[in-house]
Design an enzyme around this catalytic site. Structure first.
Site: not given
Ligand code: SMG
Ligand code: MG
Length: 371
Positions: A136, A162, A164, A189, A214, A239, A263, A291
């Site tokens: 990500s 992925k 953001k 995402d 996402e 998510d 998750k 994650g």
């Molecule tokens: O653990 O690699 C990781 C992060 C993956 O993008 C990620 N997580 O919305 O999926 C999600 C975000 C939330 C993390 S916010 C602390």
């Molecule tokens: Mg997410």
């Protein structure tokens, strides 16, 4: 049957190798609650996925700490707990607080499995020895910086990138990455940053052949996602909106998503994560393991979960070094083919390293018995 003899809470902080920017804000370090339980038979560890602020979810570290210390912990302490399912039942009187419940489920499973010698992966029903890894990528300051980061991750072997996104930092960035790498598995995402009024902008993403978008809309919405799903071609993945196996069933039946990010912390623990997987699998909906920038403790649990048969897409289960210079466990390392081995030792299969643990600890507190 075992008795929970002690529960210890610990707040830790680890610097991140690079700041992680999302539509919700910027994280510069990983701060989370770890829990150590002692039963008659063994010791177990769990990691809470809550963040310092209630931004990704309504849970947050200090809130999780309070509910663990004052409510969930005392419900289990000195109680005879048959197994992790029994612990779930003893905690069911507390509504919500899923991330806080999940950390106790994880720690009790770790203890229970260490006592029996079985791995978490086998307990959950894993069918694979290795899982496919994605990464990500946070919102970068510039497109050039983003391309450099993506290039580095592709070079390491990640099987899915992925990005953001947020309103205004979306179409151009995705376009630049897609132009440079026409064939890679790519997703985005939004962490709930858009509304239905943005449908024209979201439709512009259709031409990039994304695996999924996402959580484009509100964190607690299913209905509007079901409307959006009929207006864009990119498959919607949920998510934040999926807090239980029941939510997953509702989302699928409503047509709110075609893919589910699982998750364990968000759905209340590893056992509910397996039920969520089952609900999706029965309906032919692919899932993947999300994650929360976990340390090695939570990462070990994610890898075990991601080895279940319905996890057919690469997860946000990246190498420890993508997050930390030094983790609190031995680091997890992805092979150059973009896969990572599933831990096979008893329980989680990892232990915190005592030196690393004490160096990263901000605070500890034991749960006291309720009079
Ligand atoms: O653990 O690699 C990781 C992060 C993956 O993008 C990620 N997580 O919305 O999926 C999600 C975000 C939330 C993390 S916010 C602390
Ligand atoms: Mg997410």
């Amino acid at each position: 049957m075992t008795t929970v003899r002690a529960i210890e809470l610990r707040l830790i902080s680890l610097p991140l190798v690079r700041p992680f920017r999302t539509s919700m804000g910027i994280d510069r370090e990983k701060e989370c609650v770890l829990v150590r339980v002692e039963t008659d038979d063994a010791e177990g560890w769990g990691e809470c996925v809550a963040s310092p602020d209630p931004s990704y979810s309504d849970e947050f570290n200090q809130g999780a700490w309070a509910v663990l210390r004052d409510h969930l912990g005392p419900s289990l302490l000195a109680a005879d707990v048959p197994d992790a399912e029994g612990a779930e039942r003893k905690m069911a009187w507390v509504r919500g607080h899923r991330m806080a419940k999940a950390v106790l489920v994880m720690a009790l499973l770790d203890a229970e499995l260490k006592a029996s010698g079985a791995s978490l992966a086998s307990r959950l029903g894993a069918e694979r020895d290795r899982v496919q890894c994605g990464v990500s990528v946070g919102i970068a300051d510039t497109t050039e910086e983003l391309l450099d980061q993506v290039e580095g991750y592709l070079h390491e072997g990640y099987r899915r990138i992925k990005l953001k996104i947020e309103p205004g930092i979306d179409v151009d960035r995705v376009s630049a990455v897609r132009e440079r790498w026409p064939e890679i598995a790519l997703s985005v995402d939004a962490n709930a940053a858009y509304s239905l009024e943005d449908v024209d902008r979201l439709r512009e993403l259709d031409r990039f052949g994304l695996l999924m978008i996402e959580q484009p809309l509100s964190h607690d919405d299913l209905y509007e996602h079901s409307l959006l799903s009929t207006k864009i071609e990119t498959p919607v993945c949920l998510d934040e909106s999926i807090r239980s196996s029941a939510d997953a069933r509702a989302a699928i039946e409503l047509g709110a998503c075609r893919i589910v990010n699982i998750k364990q912390g968000r759905v209340g623990g590893l056992l509910e994560a397996v039920r969520t997987h089952d609900v999706c699998r029965e309906r032919g909906v692919p899932v993947w393991c999300g994650g929360m920038l976990e340390t090695g403790i939570g990462r070990a649990a994610n890898l075990a979960l991601a080895a279940l048969p319905g996890f057919t897409l690469p997860g946000d289960t990246s190498s420890s070094k993508r997050y930390f210079e030094e983790d609190i466990t031995e680091p997890f390392v992805m092979a150059s083919d973009g896969t990572m081995p599933v831990p096979r030792g008893p329980g989680l299969g990892v232990e915190p390293l005592p030196d690393r643990l004490s160096a990263s600890t901000l605070r500890t507190e034991g749960v006291a018995r309720k009079e």
